[in-house]
Design a protein around this motif. Structure first.
Motif, PDB file in Angstrom:
ATOM      1  N   GLY A   8       0.780  -1.232   0.000  1.00 21.72           N
ATOM      2  CA  GLY A   8       0.000   0.000   0.000  1.00 21.72           C
ATOM      3  C   GLY A   8       0.807   1.275   0.000  1.00 21.72           C
ATOM      4  N   LEU A   9       2.084   1.216  -0.413  1.00 19.05           N
ATOM      5  CA  LEU A   9       2.910   2.418  -0.456  1.00 19.05           C
ATOM      6  C   LEU A   9       3.006   2.955  -1.872  1.00 19.05           C
ATOM      7  CD1 LEU A   9       4.294   0.687   2.108  1.00 19.05           C
ATOM      8  CD2 LEU A   9       5.881   2.592   1.955  1.00 19.05           C
ATOM      9  N   ALA A  10       3.150   4.275  -1.981  1.00 19.98           N
ATOM     10  CA  ALA A  10       3.447   4.890  -3.267  1.00 19.98           C
ATOM     11  C   ALA A  10       4.899   4.581  -3.601  1.00 19.98           C
ATOM     12  CB  ALA A  10       3.223   6.402  -3.193  1.00 19.98           C
ATOM     13  N   VAL A  11       5.133   3.892  -4.706  1.00 24.85           N
ATOM     14  CA  VAL A  11       6.466   3.383  -5.017  1.00 24.85           C
ATOM     15  C   VAL A  11       6.761   3.567  -6.489  1.00 24.85           C
ATOM     16  CG1 VAL A  11       5.588   1.042  -5.361  1.00 24.85           C
ATOM     17  CG2 VAL A  11       7.999   1.371  -4.814  1.00 24.85           C
ATOM     18  N   GLN A  12       8.030   3.716  -6.817  1.00 24.62           N
ATOM     19  CA  GLN A  12       8.449   3.880  -8.208  1.00 24.62           C
ATOM     20  C   GLN A  12       9.784   3.168  -8.408  1.00 24.62           C
ATOM     21  OE1 GLN A  12       8.568   7.968  -9.478  1.00 24.62           O
ATOM     22  NE2 GLN A  12       9.766   7.523 -11.309  1.00 24.62           N
ATOM     23  N   PHE A  13       9.851   2.310  -9.411  1.00 29.79           N
ATOM     24  CA  PHE A  13      11.100   1.664  -9.793  1.00 29.79           C
ATOM     25  C   PHE A  13      11.868   2.618 -10.701  1.00 29.79           C
ATOM     26  CE2 PHE A  13      13.120  -1.092 -13.158  1.00 29.79           C
ATOM     27  CZ  PHE A  13      14.237  -1.430 -12.416  1.00 29.79           C
ATOM     28  N   VAL A  14      13.089   2.997 -10.282  1.00 26.38           N
ATOM     29  CA  VAL A  14      13.875   3.957 -11.065  1.00 26.38           C
ATOM     30  C   VAL A  14      15.061   3.300 -11.755  1.00 26.38           C
ATOM     31  CG1 VAL A  14      13.184   5.941  -9.677  1.00 26.38           C
ATOM     32  CG2 VAL A  14      15.245   4.652  -9.041  1.00 26.38           C
ATOM     33  N   GLY A  15      15.344   2.026 -11.447  1.00 26.03           N
ATOM     34  CA  GLY A  15      16.495   1.351 -12.034  1.00 26.03           C
ATOM     35  C   GLY A  15      17.676   1.341 -11.080  1.00 26.03           C
ATOM     36  N   HIS A  16      18.677   0.549 -11.422  1.00 21.93           N
ATOM     37  CA  HIS A  16      19.831   0.392 -10.536  1.00 21.93           C
ATOM     38  C   HIS A  16      20.955   1.341 -10.946  1.00 21.93           C
ATOM     39  CE1 HIS A  16      22.765  -1.392  -7.904  1.00 21.93           C
ATOM     40  NE2 HIS A  16      21.871  -2.266  -7.469  1.00 21.93           N
TER      41      HIS A  16
END
Length: 318
Positions: free
Chosen positions: A89-97
């Motif tokens: 339930g968190l606001a999350v974003q995958f930005v890369g490594h």
């Protein structure tokens, strides 16, 4: 003394935030420190972004509630983390490594090995036994004992040890002294070159495994902690895999030798399987190429910065 210093720094940061009113607080990893800061920062009405999020999904799921209470957005560097934080339930974003940008192709194998008195045509095993003293003290003796077993099957095998910066050579001395006739060299602060010149890697679990992925080098992942630490940690651990390449892939494609499974015999056996079976070696390289694609394209740090700016402009708290 360590906790006292952290408390002092935390108070200084809170005082500075109260006076300067920053547009956002970006917490980076280090949950034991940052979690104590977040409540105070939040009370000041400052948006919070957590970058390189703590691995709560692995061993401290209860802290997810703290993240939900205080963090406006979590920026993660592995794709599977995005799904886990979304489910929580968190606001999350995958930005890369970020290592995708930092990794270098490495010096040509022939040049690198020849300059160190090694044979570019010989099977070459890279050893990445860790970057901290306590890791090396537990990992080096086992890896050292595995080398004669490897050489018994592959007599022309040679070894290159990637030494982390700022660690004394004495921590690696057993690798050298126990193999006086082995072709083994220590190389400091040139991990990309070591990996580019290798056929197989024996590596401590951790960030080094991602460096292996970026070079698509078949690996054996090893790790050992104190028995007490292992017993305490295992009680809280979710899942049965540790190595990041396996977590990203969603399956155990890379062998993991953890704690009691990490012995000279098992380490040598896994390394030999990759050295002597071309089909297995090729299959792991293909699997690691898929994992590399999942780490995202270059520009992770830029995407993280853009996400922070977006949080500042949309929360209305800054």
């Amino acid at each position: 003394r360590h906790s006292t210093a952290q408390a002092f720094i935390s108070k200084r940061l809170i005082d500075a935030a109260r006076e300067l009113r920053p547009n956002a607080f970006v917490a980076i990893d280090f949950p034991d420190f940052n979690f104590k800061l977040m409540a105070a920062i939040r009370r000041l009405g400052i948006p919070i972004v957590y970058y390189i999020s703590p691995q709560l999904w692995a061993w401290r799921p209860g802290r997810m509630d703290t993240m939900k209470a205080y963090v406006d957005r979590v920026l993660v560097i592995f794709p599977f983390e995005e799904v886990l934080y979304q489910q929580a339930g968190l606001a999350v974003q995958f930005v890369g490594h970020p290592l995708v940008d930092m990794s270098q192709p490495g010096q040509a194998r022939s040049t690198f090995l020849t300059e160190r008195g090694l044979d570019p045509a010989a099977p070459t095993v890279a050893l990445l036994p860790g970057s901290r003293r306590n890791e090396l003290e537990r990992i080096v003796p086992v890896v050292s004992a595995a080398l004669p077993i490897i050489r018994a099957r592959v007599p022309n095998a040679q070894f290159v040890v990637a030494c982390a910066p700022n660690l004394p050579d004495a921590l690696f001395s057993r690798l050298v002294n126990d193999q006086p006739d082995a072709r083994l060299v220590l190389v400091r602060d040139r991990t990309d070159d070591v990996l580019a010149a290798s056929d197989v890697v024996i590596t401590a679990s951790g960030t080094a495994t991602i460096q292996c992925v970026l070079h698509e080098r078949p690996m054996v992942v090893v790790y050992r902690v104190s028995p007490l630490t292992y017993r305490l940690g295992k009680a809280f651990l979710k899942g049965d895999t540790f190595a990041m390449p396996n977590l990203v892939a969603g399956r155990r494609g890379v062998p993991e030798l953890i704690q009691d499974d990490f012995t000279p015999e098992t380490t040598a056996a896994e390394a030999l399987a990759l050295l002597t079976d071309p089909a297995r070696h090729a299959a792991m390289r293909d699997a690691l190429a898929d994992v590399r694609q999942q780490l995202g394209p270059p520009g992770a740090s830029g995407r993280a910065a853009e996400a922070v700016l977006e949080v500042i402009t949309t929360t209305g708290l800054g």
